[in-house]
Design a protein around this motif. Structure first.
Motif, PDB file in Angstrom:
ATOM      1  N   PHE A  42      -9.343  26.620  45.018  1.00 16.36           N
ATOM      2  CA  PHE A  42      -9.925  26.889  43.708  1.00 16.36           C
ATOM      3  C   PHE A  42     -11.236  27.641  43.908  1.00 16.36           C
ATOM      4  N   HIS A  43     -11.295  28.857  43.373  1.00 19.69           N
ATOM      5  CA  HIS A  43     -12.486  29.702  43.486  1.00 19.69           C
ATOM      6  C   HIS A  43     -13.477  29.356  42.380  1.00 19.69           C
ATOM      7  N   VAL A  44     -14.740  29.721  42.555  1.00 22.49           N
ATOM      8  CA  VAL A  44     -15.718  29.607  41.478  1.00 22.49           C
ATOM      9  C   VAL A  44     -15.181  30.424  40.303  1.00 22.49           C
ATOM     10  N   GLY A  45     -15.135  29.825  39.127  1.00 18.83           N
ATOM     11  CA  GLY A  45     -14.609  30.485  37.937  1.00 18.83           C
ATOM     12  C   GLY A  45     -13.173  30.122  37.623  1.00 18.83           C
ATOM     13  N   THR A  46     -12.479  29.429  38.521  1.00 19.43           N
ATOM     14  CA  THR A  46     -11.104  28.993  38.255  1.00 19.43           C
ATOM     15  C   THR A  46     -11.123  27.946  37.144  1.00 19.43           C
ATOM     16  N   LYS A  47     -10.154  28.034  36.231  1.00 23.72           N
ATOM     17  CA  LYS A  47     -10.007  27.054  35.161  1.00 23.72           C
ATOM     18  C   LYS A  47      -8.553  26.592  35.169  1.00 23.72           C
ATOM     19  N   VAL A  48      -8.354  25.275  35.300  1.00 21.41           N
ATOM     20  CA  VAL A  48      -7.011  24.722  35.438  1.00 21.41           C
ATOM     21  C   VAL A  48      -6.860  23.457  34.604  1.00 21.41           C
ATOM     22  N   GLN A  49      -5.600  22.992  34.542  1.00 19.30           N
ATOM     23  CA  GLN A  49      -5.300  21.678  33.972  1.00 19.30           C
ATOM     24  C   GLN A  49      -4.365  20.970  34.949  1.00 19.30           C
ATOM     25  N   PHE A  50      -4.770  19.770  35.365  1.00 29.30           N
ATOM     26  CA  PHE A  50      -3.970  18.958  36.280  1.00 29.30           C
ATOM     27  C   PHE A  50      -3.100  18.003  35.470  1.00 29.30           C
ATOM     28  N   SER A  51      -1.863  17.807  35.939  1.00 29.85           N
ATOM     29  CA  SER A  51      -0.982  16.818  35.323  1.00 29.85           C
ATOM     30  C   SER A  51       0.083  16.411  36.338  1.00 29.85           C
ATOM     31  N   THR A  52       0.852  15.410  35.982  1.00 23.48           N
ATOM     32  CA  THR A  52       1.999  14.988  36.790  1.00 23.48           C
ATOM     33  C   THR A  52       2.947  14.221  35.886  1.00 23.48           C
ATOM     34  N   LYS A  53       4.234  14.235  36.233  1.00 23.59           N
ATOM     35  CA  LYS A  53       5.212  13.444  35.490  1.00 23.59           C
ATOM     36  C   LYS A  53       5.381  12.070  36.121  1.00 23.59           C
ATOM     37  N   SER A  54       4.842  11.878  37.317  1.00 23.19           N
ATOM     38  CA  SER A  54       4.960  10.588  38.006  1.00 23.19           C
ATOM     39  C   SER A  54       3.595  10.197  38.567  1.00 23.19           C
ATOM     40  N   SER A  55       3.289  10.640  39.784  1.00 23.86           N
ATOM     41  CA  SER A  55       1.980  10.393  40.392  1.00 23.86           C
ATOM     42  C   SER A  55       1.766  11.413  41.498  1.00 23.86           C
ATOM     43  N   GLY A  56       0.513  11.607  41.844  1.00 22.44           N
ATOM     44  CA  GLY A  56       0.175  12.523  42.922  1.00 22.44           C
ATOM     45  C   GLY A  56      -1.095  12.083  43.614  1.00 22.44           C
ATOM     46  N   PHE A  57      -1.198  12.440  44.893  1.00 25.95           N
ATOM     47  CA  PHE A  57      -2.348  12.051  45.707  1.00 25.95           C
ATOM     48  C   PHE A  57      -2.656  13.203  46.643  1.00 25.95           C
ATOM     49  N   ALA A  58      -3.923  13.649  46.658  1.00 27.45           N
ATOM     50  CA  ALA A  58      -4.308  14.810  47.461  1.00 27.45           C
ATOM     51  C   ALA A  58      -5.641  14.563  48.160  1.00 27.45           C
ATOM     52  N   PHE A  59      -5.814  15.216  49.296  1.00 31.80           N
ATOM     53  CA  PHE A  59      -7.096  15.273  49.994  1.00 31.80           C
ATOM     54  C   PHE A  59      -7.802  16.515  49.485  1.00 31.80           C
ATOM     55  N   TYR A  60      -9.120  16.447  49.266  1.00 28.87           N
ATOM     56  CA  TYR A  60      -9.857  17.646  48.879  1.00 28.87           C
ATOM     57  C   TYR A  60     -11.138  17.788  49.682  1.00 28.87           C
ATOM     58  N   ALA A  61     -11.593  19.034  49.753  1.00 30.72           N
ATOM     59  CA  ALA A  61     -12.893  19.373  50.325  1.00 30.72           C
ATOM     60  C   ALA A  61     -13.540  20.353  49.358  1.00 30.72           C
ATOM     61  N   VAL A  62     -14.821  20.111  49.037  1.00 37.24           N
ATOM     62  CA  VAL A  62     -15.520  20.901  48.025  1.00 37.24           C
ATOM     63  C   VAL A  62     -16.913  21.283  48.500  1.00 37.24           C
ATOM     64  N   THR A  63     -17.455  22.337  47.898  1.00 42.02           N
ATOM     65  CA  THR A  63     -18.822  22.769  48.203  1.00 42.02           C
ATOM     66  C   THR A  63     -19.755  22.302  47.086  1.00 42.02           C
ATOM     67  N   ARG A  64     -19.879  20.986  46.960  1.00 39.94           N
ATOM     68  CA  ARG A  64     -20.780  20.363  45.987  1.00 39.94           C
ATOM     69  C   ARG A  64     -21.216  19.020  46.543  1.00 39.94           C
ATOM     70  N   PRO A  65     -22.327  18.461  46.035  1.00 40.90           N
ATOM     71  CA  PRO A  65     -22.720  17.119  46.476  1.00 40.90           C
ATOM     72  C   PRO A  65     -21.787  16.057  45.887  1.00 40.90           C
ATOM     73  N   VAL A  66     -21.906  14.845  46.354  1.00 43.08           N
ATOM     74  CA  VAL A  66     -21.097  13.727  45.857  1.00 43.08           C
ATOM     75  C   VAL A  66     -21.294  13.567  44.359  1.00 43.08           C
ATOM     76  N   LYS A  67     -20.186  13.443  43.623  1.00 38.50           N
ATOM     77  CA  LYS A  67     -20.238  13.140  42.198  1.00 38.50           C
ATOM     78  C   LYS A  67     -20.041  11.653  41.966  1.00 38.50           C
ATOM     79  N   ALA A  68     -19.090  11.087  42.675  1.00 40.00           N
ATOM     80  CA  ALA A  68     -18.708   9.701  42.436  1.00 40.00           C
ATOM     81  C   ALA A  68     -18.347   9.039  43.752  1.00 40.00           C
ATOM     82  N   ALA A  69     -19.344   8.548  44.466  1.00 38.00           N
ATOM     83  CA  ALA A  69     -19.054   7.852  45.727  1.00 38.00           C
ATOM     84  C   ALA A  69     -18.198   6.642  45.402  1.00 38.00           C
ATOM     85  N   HIS A  70     -17.039   6.565  46.014  1.00 40.30           N
ATOM     86  CA  HIS A  70     -16.104   5.498  45.679  1.00 40.30           C
ATOM     87  C   HIS A  70     -16.442   4.236  46.463  1.00 40.30           C
TER      88      HIS A  70
END
Length: 141
Positions: free
Chosen positions: A102-130
């Protein structure tokens, strides 16, 4: 061994143990969540930035919009995650082994009909430390 590495100027790696989907419950009333588990302010000489990684979990329910002001990569680990790219109108159906950037300026909508799980890496500070992923760094002696 760690002392030798530090003396020689090498930096030891960080290992997170047991950071799986079972530790990431969805917030009450929500069908998706991010779970940041590691973030650093990079030491990159040209353009220092933040580098954060974590997991994205989504269950069937309403679509989740996202407008990116940072870069992100997602690698699908389980299930299916559907991503509507608002720039093209194309919905991508991602399954385990698929990767999205996802590039800067990308606009999307995420959805699923069942469930999904992904690993991500981002260029931003922590938003929500789990909280369920904190304290899982491997201890070295």
């Amino acid at each position: 061994m760690l002392i030798c590495a530090l003396v020689s100027g090498l930096v030891p790696l960080t290992v997170i143990k047991g950071a799986g989907s079972e530790f990431i419950p969805l917030p009450a009333g929500q069908n998706a969540t991010v779970a940041d588990f590691h973030s650093i302010r990079t030491n990159t000489k040209d353009t220092p930035s933040y580098f954060t990684s974590g997991f994205y979990k989504i269950e069937a329910g309403p679509s989740r919009p996202a407008h990116y002001d940072f870069e992100e990569t997602k690698y699908i680990l389980q299930g299916q995650i559907d991503i509507l790219d608002e720039a093209t109108g194309i919905t991508h159906h991602l399954v385990p082994g698929d990767f999205a950037f996802f590039h800067v300026g990308t606009k999307v909508q995420f959805s699923t009909k069942s469930s999904g799980f992904a690993f991500y890496a981002v260029t931003r500070p922590v938003k929500a430390a789990h909280p369920n992923l904190q304290g899982r760094e491997e201890v070295t002696k």
